[in-house]
Write a protein that holds these residues in place. Structure first.
Motif, PDB file in Angstrom:
ATOM      1  N   HIS A 115      78.691 -55.032   2.649  1.00  0.00           N
ATOM      2  CA  HIS A 115      80.070 -54.683   2.987  1.00  0.00           C
ATOM      3  C   HIS A 115      80.981 -55.829   2.550  1.00  0.00           C
ATOM      4  CE1 HIS A 115      83.267 -53.418   6.124  1.00  0.00           C
ATOM      5  NE2 HIS A 115      83.376 -52.691   5.034  1.00  0.00           N
ATOM      6  N   VAL A 116      81.892 -55.540   1.630  1.00  0.00           N
ATOM      7  CA  VAL A 116      82.807 -56.566   1.122  1.00  0.00           C
ATOM      8  C   VAL A 116      84.205 -56.343   1.682  1.00  0.00           C
ATOM      9  CG1 VAL A 116      81.496 -57.110  -0.967  1.00  0.00           C
ATOM     10  CG2 VAL A 116      83.171 -55.252  -1.026  1.00  0.00           C
ATOM     11  N   THR A 117      84.856 -57.457   2.016  1.00  0.00           N
ATOM     12  CA  THR A 117      86.199 -57.458   2.585  1.00  0.00           C
ATOM     13  C   THR A 117      87.013 -58.555   1.894  1.00  0.00           C
ATOM     14  OG1 THR A 117      85.479 -58.947   4.346  1.00  0.00           O
ATOM     15  CG2 THR A 117      85.370 -56.587   4.835  1.00  0.00           C
ATOM     16  N   PRO A 118      88.319 -58.653   2.166  1.00  0.00           N
ATOM     17  CA  PRO A 118      89.133 -59.664   1.482  1.00  0.00           C
ATOM     18  C   PRO A 118      88.549 -61.074   1.579  1.00  0.00           C
ATOM     19  CG  PRO A 118      90.553 -58.134   2.620  1.00  0.00           C
ATOM     20  CD  PRO A 118      89.129 -57.802   3.042  1.00  0.00           C
ATOM     21  N   GLY A 119      88.493 -61.724   0.418  1.00  0.00           N
ATOM     22  CA  GLY A 119      87.962 -63.078   0.332  1.00  0.00           C
ATOM     23  C   GLY A 119      86.523 -63.139  -0.138  1.00  0.00           C
ATOM     24  N   ASP A 120      85.858 -62.001  -0.213  1.00  0.00           N
ATOM     25  CA  ASP A 120      84.469 -61.976  -0.675  1.00  0.00           C
ATOM     26  C   ASP A 120      84.421 -61.929  -2.197  1.00  0.00           C
ATOM     27  OD1 ASP A 120      83.478 -61.964   1.913  1.00  0.00           O
ATOM     28  OD2 ASP A 120      83.285 -59.783   1.994  1.00  0.00           O
ATOM     29  N   LEU A 121      83.574 -62.775  -2.771  1.00  0.00           N
ATOM     30  CA  LEU A 121      83.291 -62.763  -4.202  1.00  0.00           C
ATOM     31  C   LEU A 121      81.815 -62.422  -4.348  1.00  0.00           C
ATOM     32  CD1 LEU A 121      83.978 -63.332  -7.203  1.00  0.00           C
ATOM     33  CD2 LEU A 121      83.380 -65.716  -6.765  1.00  0.00           C
ATOM     34  N   LEU A 122      81.530 -61.355  -5.083  1.00  0.00           N
ATOM     35  CA  LEU A 122      80.169 -60.873  -5.254  1.00  0.00           C
ATOM     36  C   LEU A 122      79.848 -60.820  -6.742  1.00  0.00           C
ATOM     37  CD1 LEU A 122      77.786 -59.619  -3.562  1.00  0.00           C
ATOM     38  CD2 LEU A 122      78.753 -57.397  -4.153  1.00  0.00           C
ATOM     39  N   VAL A 123      78.675 -61.331  -7.105  1.00  0.00           N
ATOM     40  CA  VAL A 123      78.199 -61.293  -8.493  1.00  0.00           C
ATOM     41  C   VAL A 123      76.869 -60.555  -8.499  1.00  0.00           C
ATOM     42  CG1 VAL A 123      77.473 -62.621 -10.509  1.00  0.00           C
ATOM     43  CG2 VAL A 123      79.328 -63.487  -9.051  1.00  0.00           C
ATOM     44  N   LEU A 124      76.842 -59.428  -9.214  1.00  0.00           N
ATOM     45  CA  LEU A 124      75.612 -58.666  -9.395  1.00  0.00           C
ATOM     46  C   LEU A 124      75.067 -58.984 -10.780  1.00  0.00           C
ATOM     47  CD1 LEU A 124      76.707 -55.180  -8.001  1.00  0.00           C
ATOM     48  CD2 LEU A 124      75.693 -57.103  -6.770  1.00  0.00           C
ATOM     49  N   PRO A 125      73.800 -59.338 -10.883  1.00  0.00           N
ATOM     50  CA  PRO A 125      73.256 -59.706 -12.188  1.00  0.00           C
ATOM     51  C   PRO A 125      73.122 -58.492 -13.116  1.00  0.00           C
ATOM     52  CG  PRO A 125      71.507 -59.626 -10.561  1.00  0.00           C
ATOM     53  CD  PRO A 125      72.799 -59.415  -9.816  1.00  0.00           C
ATOM     54  N   ALA A 126      73.187 -58.747 -14.409  1.00  0.00           N
ATOM     55  CA  ALA A 126      72.915 -57.701 -15.394  1.00  0.00           C
ATOM     56  C   ALA A 126      71.529 -57.134 -15.109  1.00  0.00           C
ATOM     57  CB  ALA A 126      72.980 -58.275 -16.804  1.00  0.00           C
ATOM     58  N   GLY A 127      71.403 -55.808 -15.187  1.00  0.00           N
ATOM     59  CA  GLY A 127      70.101 -55.166 -15.032  1.00  0.00           C
ATOM     60  C   GLY A 127      69.736 -54.724 -13.637  1.00  0.00           C
ATOM     61  N   ILE A 128      70.509 -55.113 -12.609  1.00  0.00           N
ATOM     62  CA  ILE A 128      70.182 -54.690 -11.242  1.00  0.00           C
ATOM     63  C   ILE A 128      70.751 -53.281 -11.021  1.00  0.00           C
ATOM     64  CG2 ILE A 128      72.241 -55.663 -10.112  1.00  0.00           C
ATOM     65  CD1 ILE A 128      70.406 -56.408  -7.728  1.00  0.00           C
ATOM     66  N   TYR A 129      69.952 -52.413 -10.421  1.00  0.00           N
ATOM     67  CA  TYR A 129      70.455 -51.082 -10.069  1.00  0.00           C
ATOM     68  C   TYR A 129      71.347 -51.224  -8.842  1.00  0.00           C
ATOM     69  CZ  TYR A 129      67.271 -48.777 -13.310  1.00  0.00           C
ATOM     70  OH  TYR A 129      66.626 -48.339 -14.434  1.00  0.00           O
ATOM     71  N   HIS A 130      72.486 -50.568  -8.912  1.00  0.00           N
ATOM     72  CA  HIS A 130      73.458 -50.654  -7.830  1.00  0.00           C
ATOM     73  C   HIS A 130      74.389 -49.450  -7.866  1.00  0.00           C
ATOM     74  CE1 HIS A 130      75.612 -52.299 -11.287  1.00  0.00           C
ATOM     75  NE2 HIS A 130      76.733 -51.991 -10.641  1.00  0.00           N
ATOM     76  N   ARG A 131      75.275 -49.403  -6.886  1.00  0.00           N
ATOM     77  CA  ARG A 131      76.324 -48.383  -6.805  1.00  0.00           C
ATOM     78  C   ARG A 131      77.421 -48.943  -5.908  1.00  0.00           C
ATOM     79  NH1 ARG A 131      72.788 -44.106  -3.116  1.00  0.00           N
ATOM     80  NH2 ARG A 131      72.892 -45.337  -1.200  1.00  0.00           N
ATOM     81  N   PHE A 132      78.580 -48.291  -5.922  1.00  0.00           N
ATOM     82  CA  PHE A 132      79.720 -48.750  -5.129  1.00  0.00           C
ATOM     83  C   PHE A 132      80.397 -47.554  -4.483  1.00  0.00           C
ATOM     84  CE2 PHE A 132      84.300 -49.155  -4.707  1.00  0.00           C
ATOM     85  CZ  PHE A 132      84.381 -50.222  -3.838  1.00  0.00           C
ATOM     86  N   THR A 133      80.925 -47.769  -3.300  1.00  0.00           N
ATOM     87  CA  THR A 133      81.774 -46.771  -2.664  1.00  0.00           C
ATOM     88  C   THR A 133      82.789 -47.473  -1.773  1.00  0.00           C
ATOM     89  OG1 THR A 133      81.836 -44.683  -1.443  1.00  0.00           O
ATOM     90  CG2 THR A 133      80.331 -46.382  -0.621  1.00  0.00           C
ATOM     91  N   LEU A 134      83.888 -46.814  -1.579  1.00  0.00           N
ATOM     92  CA  LEU A 134      84.852 -47.282  -0.586  1.00  0.00           C
ATOM     93  C   LEU A 134      84.255 -47.074   0.797  1.00  0.00           C
ATOM     94  CD1 LEU A 134      88.075 -45.655  -2.066  1.00  0.00           C
ATOM     95  CD2 LEU A 134      87.457 -48.082  -2.115  1.00  0.00           C
ATOM     96  N   ASP A 135      84.822 -47.747   1.796  1.00  0.00           N
ATOM     97  CA  ASP A 135      84.460 -47.435   3.166  1.00  0.00           C
ATOM     98  C   ASP A 135      85.519 -46.466   3.703  1.00  0.00           C
ATOM     99  OD1 ASP A 135      86.647 -49.078   3.775  1.00  0.00           O
ATOM    100  OD2 ASP A 135      85.413 -50.710   4.560  1.00  0.00           O
ATOM    101  N   GLU A 136      85.570 -46.279   5.000  1.00  0.00           N
ATOM    102  CA  GLU A 136      86.484 -45.282   5.581  1.00  0.00           C
ATOM    103  C   GLU A 136      87.956 -45.616   5.391  1.00  0.00           C
ATOM    104  OE1 GLU A 136      84.572 -43.277   9.311  1.00  0.00           O
ATOM    105  OE2 GLU A 136      84.063 -45.425   9.314  1.00  0.00           O
ATOM    106  N   ALA A 137      88.280 -46.851   5.039  1.00  0.00           N
ATOM    107  CA  ALA A 137      89.681 -47.224   4.786  1.00  0.00           C
ATOM    108  C   ALA A 137      90.191 -46.633   3.472  1.00  0.00           C
ATOM    109  CB  ALA A 137      89.830 -48.739   4.788  1.00  0.00           C
ATOM    110  N   ASN A 138      89.292 -46.221   2.586  1.00  0.00           N
ATOM    111  CA  ASN A 138      89.652 -45.561   1.319  1.00  0.00           C
ATOM    112  C   ASN A 138      90.531 -46.382   0.395  1.00  0.00           C
ATOM    113  OD1 ASN A 138      88.213 -43.102   1.469  1.00  0.00           O
ATOM    114  ND2 ASN A 138      89.688 -42.355   2.963  1.00  0.00           N
ATOM    115  N   ALA A 139      90.379 -47.695   0.423  1.00  0.00           N
ATOM    116  CA  ALA A 139      91.195 -48.526  -0.465  1.00  0.00           C
ATOM    117  C   ALA A 139      90.538 -49.884  -0.670  1.00  0.00           C
ATOM    118  CB  ALA A 139      92.592 -48.718   0.121  1.00  0.00           C
TER     119      ALA A 139
END
Length: 182
Positions: A115-139
């Motif tokens: 769960h990412v929120t303001p101020g979070d920096l996330l780095v996903l490496p090339a080749g990792i399986y992943h997906r993204f979705t909004l949470d209930e705030a929809n933004a």
């Protein structure tokens, strides 16, 4: 930033889907997932330093909202949530809003939800399986950083992506047994 195993219970992808099984920062690091917490106020010097050290040359901002994406909103949300990998790192610094990045733990094939929120920096490496979705705030509004020209090319999970050189390099980097292909 909070990470835990996804509960796999059917339902709205924007719900927390918290299994109650926490995932440590060490586990994420072993998967090649890097994270920082950088206050949004006066974030630029901190992001600039990380960008310099990691070789990120370009950046842009994405605003994932109904207003920001217009008619493409529904299709983009569906596309973001399809399991995929990239041949480049995926780097996101959250400026406002919130959402979930799900990453596959290669040993178990379980989803880990971050769960990412303001101020979070996330780095996903090339080749990792992943997906993204909004949470209930929809933004969410995020700064995207790129090592080269900005691009976002998803490669949906398949036998082809399992054999992709970037996928194999990723698996090798995290200690998985990788079989050579002819």
């Amino acid at each position: 930033m909070r990470a835990y195993y996804f509960d796999n219970i059917p339902g709205d992808q924007r719900l927390p889907h918290d299994s109650g099984r926490a995932v440590s920062s060490d586990t994420l690091t072993k998967l090649g997932v890097l994270q920082w917490s950088i206050p949004v106020e006066n974030y630029e010097p901190h992001i600039d330093e990380i960008a310099r050290k990691r070789g990120y040359k370009n950046r842009d901002t994405i605003n994932v909202t109904k207003e920001g994406l217009g008619e493409a909103y529904e299709s983009k949300i569906k596309t973001f949530f399809e399991e995929h990998m990239h041949e480049d790192e995926e780097i996101r610094y959250i400026l406002s809003g919130s959402g979930f990045f799900d990453v596959r733990e290669f040993q178990t094939d379980e989803w880990i939800r971050v769960h990412v929120t303001p101020g979070d920096l996330l780095v996903l490496p090339a080749g990792i399986y992943h997906r993204f979705t909004l949470d209930e705030a929809n933004a969410i509004k995020a700064l995207r950083l790129f090592q080269d020209e900005p691009k976002w090319t998803p490669h949906n999970r398949s036998e082809l992506t399992d054999a992709n050189v970037f996928r194999k390099q990723y698996l090798g980097s995290v200690g998985a047994q990788v079989t050579a292909t002819a």
